[in-house]
Motif scaffolding. Sequence first.
Motif, mmCIF file in Angstrom:
data_model
loop_
_atom_site.group_PDB
_atom_site.id
_atom_site.type_symbol
_atom_site.label_atom_id
_atom_site.label_comp_id
_atom_site.label_asym_id
_atom_site.label_seq_id
_atom_site.Cartn_x
_atom_site.Cartn_y
_atom_site.Cartn_z
ATOM 1 N N ALA A 104 -103.002 -8.481 -54.757
ATOM 2 C CA ALA A 104 -102.772 -9.726 -55.499
ATOM 3 C C ALA A 104 -102.084 -9.445 -56.837
ATOM 4 O O ALA A 104 -101.211 -10.212 -57.273
ATOM 5 N N GLN A 105 -102.447 -8.342 -57.488
ATOM 6 C CA GLN A 105 -101.795 -7.987 -58.747
ATOM 7 C C GLN A 105 -100.309 -7.697 -58.541
ATOM 8 O O GLN A 105 -99.470 -8.098 -59.351
ATOM 9 N N LEU A 106 -99.986 -7.004 -57.456
ATOM 10 C CA LEU A 106 -98.577 -6.705 -57.177
ATOM 11 C C LEU A 106 -97.777 -7.985 -56.939
ATOM 12 O O LEU A 106 -96.653 -8.131 -57.428
ATOM 13 N N LEU A 107 -98.354 -8.915 -56.194
ATOM 14 C CA LEU A 107 -97.668 -10.184 -55.943
ATOM 15 C C LEU A 107 -97.492 -10.969 -57.232
ATOM 16 O O LEU A 107 -96.434 -11.569 -57.481
ATOM 17 N N ARG A 128 -94.641 -9.615 -59.473
ATOM 18 C CA ARG A 128 -93.284 -10.014 -59.094
ATOM 19 C C ARG A 128 -92.920 -11.361 -59.699
ATOM 20 O O ARG A 128 -91.761 -11.611 -60.049
ATOM 21 N N ARG A 129 -93.886 -12.232 -59.849
ATOM 22 C CA ARG A 129 -93.627 -13.557 -60.399
ATOM 23 C C ARG A 129 -93.751 -13.575 -61.916
ATOM 24 O O ARG A 129 -93.003 -14.288 -62.599
ATOM 25 N N SER A 130 -94.699 -12.791 -62.455
ATOM 26 C CA SER A 130 -94.949 -12.820 -63.901
ATOM 27 C C SER A 130 -95.270 -11.410 -64.392
ATOM 28 O O SER A 130 -96.439 -11.043 -64.553
ATOM 29 N N PRO A 131 -94.229 -10.586 -64.622
ATOM 30 C CA PRO A 131 -94.459 -9.191 -65.008
ATOM 31 C C PRO A 131 -95.252 -9.025 -66.299
ATOM 32 O O PRO A 131 -95.891 -7.988 -66.492
ATOM 33 N N ALA A 132 -95.209 -10.015 -67.171
ATOM 34 C CA ALA A 132 -95.901 -9.894 -68.454
ATOM 35 C C ALA A 132 -97.336 -10.397 -68.407
ATOM 36 O O ALA A 132 -98.030 -10.394 -69.436
ATOM 37 N N SER A 133 -97.819 -10.811 -67.256
ATOM 38 C CA SER A 133 -99.175 -11.339 -67.159
ATOM 39 C C SER A 133 -100.212 -10.270 -67.511
ATOM 40 O O SER A 133 -100.102 -9.123 -67.075
ATOM 41 N N PRO A 134 -101.218 -10.633 -68.306
ATOM 42 C CA PRO A 134 -102.273 -9.648 -68.637
ATOM 43 C C PRO A 134 -103.087 -9.219 -67.426
ATOM 44 O O PRO A 134 -103.779 -8.202 -67.477
ATOM 45 N N LEU A 135 -103.000 -9.966 -66.344
ATOM 46 C CA LEU A 135 -103.755 -9.633 -65.134
ATOM 47 C C LEU A 135 -103.152 -8.470 -64.361
ATOM 48 O O LEU A 135 -103.758 -7.988 -63.390
ATOM 49 N N THR A 147 -95.742 5.766 -61.914
ATOM 50 C CA THR A 147 -95.453 4.566 -62.708
ATOM 51 C C THR A 147 -94.805 3.453 -61.899
ATOM 52 O O THR A 147 -94.471 2.406 -62.460
ATOM 53 N N ALA A 148 -94.592 3.636 -60.600
ATOM 54 C CA ALA A 148 -93.970 2.592 -59.782
ATOM 55 C C ALA A 148 -94.783 1.311 -59.857
ATOM 56 O O ALA A 148 -96.009 1.322 -59.723
ATOM 57 N N ALA A 149 -94.087 0.201 -60.123
ATOM 58 C CA ALA A 149 -94.730 -1.114 -60.256
ATOM 59 C C ALA A 149 -95.833 -1.076 -61.314
ATOM 60 O O ALA A 149 -96.906 -1.669 -61.143
ATOM 61 N N GLY A 150 -95.558 -0.374 -62.414
ATOM 62 C CA GLY A 150 -96.542 -0.316 -63.488
ATOM 63 C C GLY A 150 -97.808 0.423 -63.120
ATOM 64 O O GLY A 150 -98.864 0.198 -63.728
ATOM 65 N N GLY A 151 -97.721 1.319 -62.137
ATOM 66 C CA GLY A 151 -98.895 2.063 -61.683
ATOM 67 C C GLY A 151 -99.629 1.419 -60.541
ATOM 68 O O GLY A 151 -100.480 2.051 -59.897
ATOM 69 N N LEU A 152 -99.311 0.165 -60.246
ATOM 70 C CA LEU A 152 -100.041 -0.567 -59.210
ATOM 71 C C LEU A 152 -99.723 -0.060 -57.807
ATOM 72 O O LEU A 152 -100.576 -0.145 -56.909
ATOM 73 N N ALA A 153 -98.511 0.451 -57.601
ATOM 74 C CA ALA A 153 -98.155 0.933 -56.269
ATOM 75 C C ALA A 153 -99.050 2.092 -55.839
ATOM 76 O O ALA A 153 -99.575 2.112 -54.713
ATOM 77 N N LEU A 154 -99.252 3.051 -56.750
ATOM 78 C CA LEU A 154 -100.122 4.172 -56.415
ATOM 79 C C LEU A 154 -101.577 3.733 -56.358
ATOM 80 O O LEU A 154 -102.364 4.265 -55.559
#
Length: 445
Positions: free
Chosen positions: A68-71, A74-81, A17-24
């Motif tokens: 790009a999603q991880l970056l 960091r700026r907009s955690p609630a973004s649907p992207l 679940t790190a970074a909403g799953g994006l890290a893995l």
Amino acid sequence: MIADDPTARRRWRTLDTAAGGLALDLGLYAASTIFAAITAVTSTLLPHRAWGTVAAAGYLVATLVVTAQLLLRRRSPASPLVGQPARWMVTGLAWAGTALLPLLWQSIERAGGRTDRAQEEVLVVERAGARLLEHGTPYLGPDAIAALPPGEQLMGYTPYQPGMAMFGLPRALVDSWWTDSRVWFAVGTALALALAVTALRRTPAATDQVDTGHRRDAALLRGVQAATVLPICALTLATGGDDLPVLALCLLALALAAADRPGRAGLAVGLAGALKLFAWPVALVLIVWGLTRRAGARVAAGAIGLPVAALLPAILVDRDALTENVLRFPLGHGLVTSPAQSPFPGYLIATGLPAGRLIAAALLVAAGVAIAVRLARRPPRTAVATAMICGYGLLVAIALMPSTRFGYLLYPLALLTWAPALHRPAHTLPPTPVPGRLSGRATSA
């Protein structure tokens, strides 16, 4: 097992679940890019090299998208992207770029005359389909195989269950790129996985935990990634493919078990068992799971009935041909030796020690007995436990088999990754039967 170890579960959940799953996700796609690039340069198998050339680009694109999603997160955690719908989309595009696109490219080039754009199992399945259409059985008898030139005897064997020949029927009817058996392996895989995802998403979530559905969807996404974009799966589908519909049907059976549909779970694993023997251990464990829910007969009807129904025509047409292909050859008693010789412990023991094949067989039997004892003493009462037993059991079996392939690891890897998606809320589970009454009622089921 991770399922029985709270500390291991917490560590995996933290990583997953790190970074909403994006890290893995990033780690998966980046490592896969490296694997595909190395395969493109160093593999001695030409279909694998061709896969690596295309897949490396597909994995690289997925890696850049997740970066790009991880970056953005960091700026907009609630973004649907950066949410789970976007992760699902990236997974689908990654599968298209790393499995489906290489598969279609190789199928088209093969139809155009290239002879180095498919592994042997593709040809074996398609010839089995032609024999089924012409003779009523996908198998050549031992005399017919012996009559082939020595260099062609290996290709005369069909070490699958009769149902696998169905994927070769389109090629027997029409010679085109879209009748390549890999195309139909991909169709069967996609359909089974779609049904599995639908079954799990329809399973009710706990009403007292807001994020239960979110966590389960994240676990489901990870399980789908393991069965599709993981390099061992994407490579197998693009170059050979016969294991993927078997795996997908096993995952569907477990999903139906989690959704408390024992009869349908039996049908799904029965379809898998009609294709390949690898599904039979999963069927046996599912039957034991069914017994704990007084539904053993419903599971067994499909899990045993469908493979038996598939075998009957082949038995009636030519019993010796069936025995030679399905039993003698995989056990190392055919006219030629199986090329499945990955350096796992079973193979090393069988080839490196006096009476090594007997020792490896004894170890395999001992492992089977240990699993049987575990099932008898602590039968799996949930789909999660069933998946874990199947995953670890197949892992041990693959390690100890005298003849095996590295690619078979896709089964335990996908099953173990699929397990977290099978969790059901405690209040939706049926009450545990009284131990003293379980065996009698379950057996009568």
